[in-house]
Design a protein around this motif. Structure first.
Motif, PDB file in Angstrom:
ATOM      1  N   VAL A   1       0.846  -1.199   0.000  1.00  0.00           N
ATOM      2  CA  VAL A   1       0.000   0.000   0.000  1.00  0.00           C
ATOM      3  C   VAL A   1       0.874   1.239   0.000  1.00  0.00           C
ATOM      4  O   VAL A   1       1.826   1.344   0.758  1.00  0.00           O
ATOM      5  N   TRP A   2       0.525   2.207  -0.843  1.00  0.00           N
ATOM      6  CA  TRP A   2       1.262   3.457  -0.892  1.00  0.00           C
ATOM      7  C   TRP A   2       0.400   4.585  -0.341  1.00  0.00           C
ATOM      8  O   TRP A   2      -0.823   4.492  -0.310  1.00  0.00           O
ATOM      9  N   VAL A   3       1.050   5.641   0.100  1.00  0.00           N
ATOM     10  CA  VAL A   3       0.359   6.819   0.611  1.00  0.00           C
ATOM     11  C   VAL A   3       0.944   8.032  -0.081  1.00  0.00           C
ATOM     12  O   VAL A   3       2.157   8.212  -0.112  1.00  0.00           O
ATOM     13  N   ARG A   4       0.079   8.854  -0.649  1.00  0.00           N
ATOM     14  CA  ARG A   4       0.486  10.124  -1.261  1.00  0.00           C
ATOM     15  C   ARG A   4      -0.455  11.202  -0.756  1.00  0.00           C
ATOM     16  O   ARG A   4      -1.547  11.387  -1.283  1.00  0.00           O
ATOM     17  N   GLY A   5      -0.056  11.866   0.273  1.00  0.00           N
ATOM     18  CA  GLY A   5      -0.883  12.920   0.842  1.00  0.00           C
ATOM     19  C   GLY A   5      -2.216  12.399   1.325  1.00  0.00           C
ATOM     20  O   GLY A   5      -2.286  11.559   2.212  1.00  0.00           O
TER      21      GLY A   5
END
Length: 137
Positions: free
Chosen positions: A56-60
């Protein structure tokens, strides 16, 4: 947090997914993401900076994944905070599989089977049909 965002999200296994968490605030909030049953944060970022925590990635304000799998299903929590306060939103991600249907055993039709059965062949067709009925029920 935006009240009109869906809190229950569904994605087909193998496809990408995003979970948006949008807060209206000034100054712009700092977002942090966590996942139910997983210790610690998935990511904590401000602005458009991105981090990755495994699949899982998080961008803002957005968390997501490139290929949803069964282990990605579950609850996700987003916290938006700035000097004026904090707000939290909880999302549930369901990972579903596409339906695939196939016939077992494969049915084969010969060109002669399209007309009426010749003498003595009706009984063989009847046994085959009885087998199919027994197999599926």
């Amino acid at each position: 947090m935006e009240a009109d965002l869906p809190r229950m999200l569904e994605v087909v296994e193998g496809l990408s997914f995003t979970i948006p968490c949008l807060a209206r605030a000034h100054p712009p909030p700092h977002y942090s993401w966590s996942r139910d049953g997983v210790g610690g944060e998935l990511g904590s970022v401000g602005g458009g900076v991105g981090v990755s925590a495994g699949r899982v990635w998080v961008r803002g304000a957005v968390a997501g994944g490139a290929r949803a799998g069964p282990n990605d299903a579950g609850g996700y929590t987003c916290v938006a905070a700035n000097g004026a306060g904090t707000d939290t939103a909880h999302f549930t991600l369901a990972v579903v599989q596409e339906i695939q249907v196939s016939a077992h055993p494969p049915v084969q039709v010969s060109s002669g089977a399209l007309g009426p059965p010749e003498r003595g062949q009706g009984r063989q067709f009847g046994r085959f049909f009885s087998f199919l009925v027994f197999f599926f029920f």
